[in-house]
Design an enzyme around this catalytic site. Sequence first.
Site, short mmCIF file in Angstrom:
data_model
loop_
_atom_site.label_atom_id
_atom_site.label_comp_id
_atom_site.label_asym_id
_atom_site.label_seq_id
_atom_site.Cartn_x
_atom_site.Cartn_y
_atom_site.Cartn_z
N ASN A 42 0.68 -1.15 0.03
CA ASN A 42 0.07 0.13 -0.04
C ASN A 42 0.91 1.24 0.15
O ASN A 42 1.91 1.23 0.50
CB ASN A 42 -0.95 0.13 1.22
CG ASN A 42 -0.58 -0.12 2.46
OD1 ASN A 42 0.48 -0.99 2.58
ND2 ASN A 42 -1.22 0.06 3.42
N GLU A 44 0.24 4.97 0.67
CA GLU A 44 -0.63 6.07 1.17
C GLU A 44 -0.18 7.54 0.78
O GLU A 44 0.90 7.62 0.38
CB GLU A 44 -0.57 5.86 2.57
CG GLU A 44 -1.37 4.63 2.97
CD GLU A 44 -1.60 4.49 4.62
OE1 GLU A 44 -1.08 5.54 5.43
OE2 GLU A 44 -2.39 3.71 5.11
N CYS A 53 -4.19 0.77 -2.50
CA CYS A 53 -3.91 -0.65 -1.78
C CYS A 53 -2.83 -1.41 -2.56
O CYS A 53 -2.44 -1.49 -3.72
CB CYS A 53 -5.27 -1.22 -1.77
SG CYS A 53 -6.43 -0.70 -1.00
N GLU A 55 -2.98 -4.56 -3.30
CA GLU A 55 -3.58 -5.55 -4.29
C GLU A 55 -3.35 -4.82 -5.61
O GLU A 55 -3.08 -5.25 -6.89
CB GLU A 55 -4.81 -6.12 -3.94
CG GLU A 55 -4.85 -6.86 -2.73
CD GLU A 55 -5.14 -5.95 -1.64
OE1 GLU A 55 -4.58 -4.82 -1.54
OE2 GLU A 55 -5.86 -6.50 -0.55
N CYS A 86 -10.14 -5.09 0.14
CA CYS A 86 -11.09 -4.23 0.21
C CYS A 86 -12.01 -4.40 -1.12
O CYS A 86 -11.63 -5.28 -2.03
CB CYS A 86 -10.65 -2.70 0.35
SG CYS A 86 -10.11 -2.15 -1.15
N CYS A 89 -10.68 -3.31 -4.46
CA CYS A 89 -9.46 -4.41 -4.86
C CYS A 89 -10.11 -5.56 -5.38
O CYS A 89 -9.72 -6.19 -6.51
CB CYS A 89 -8.38 -4.69 -3.88
SG CYS A 89 -7.45 -3.11 -3.41
N1 THU Z 1 -5.38 -1.59 2.20
C1 THU Z 1 -4.62 -2.25 1.33
O1 THU Z 1 -3.33 -2.04 0.95
N2 THU Z 1 -5.36 -3.22 0.72
C2 THU Z 1 -6.78 -3.39 1.04
O2 THU Z 1 -7.48 -4.46 0.42
C3 THU Z 1 -7.27 -2.90 2.19
C4 THU Z 1 -6.64 -1.65 2.66
C5 THU Z 1 -4.60 -0.35 2.85
C6 THU Z 1 -4.99 0.99 2.39
C7 THU Z 1 -4.45 1.94 3.32
O3 THU Z 1 -2.86 2.33 3.22
C8 THU Z 1 -4.56 0.93 4.79
O4 THU Z 1 -4.58 -0.53 4.00
C9 THU Z 1 -5.60 1.21 5.79
O5 THU Z 1 -6.87 1.26 5.14
#
Ligand code: THU
Length: 129
Positions: A42, A44, A53, A55, A86, A89
């Site tokens: 991820n 941010e 994300c 994925e 999520c 994704c």
């Molecule tokens: N996140 C992912 O990398 N993948 C997911 O499927 C769900 C959430 C990350 C996004 C963000 O940086 C952190 O998790 C908190 O939501």
Amino acid sequence: MNWGPLIDAAVAARNNAHAPYSGFKVGAALKTQDGPIHQGCNVENRSYGATICAERIAVGSAISSGATGIEGVVVVTDTSPPSPPCGLCLQVLAEFGDAQLPILLVNLEGERLEFRLGDFLPHPFDLPG
Ligand code: THU
């Protein structure tokens, strides 16, 4: 599915996660048809909304390298039970894999939960026709 190399790649990617706002690090790795493993973490952003994300980073890496389909996905988090992808994704994974696509959720303690994409997203959005 030989999950070992995919788990290693996802753990390595997770170590590179840029997650200063949530503190929640995620790593993902994909097996593609006849291709190398692609990984993502991820990434941010201070705007929050521009966060990507793990994925979707992995899918972007695979597709931009010429992959046309995905055969397996590993997602690594540090939660118990290990966290699923999520909804956003899942829809992106549904673009390149069918309902049978294996998704292995792993945490750093070695817990493993195996699902299929259809378990999480039985009715992905599709365009009519
Ligand atoms: N996140 C992912 O990398 N993948 C997911 O499927 C769900 C959430 C990350 C996004 C963000 O940086 C952190 O998790 C908190 O939501």
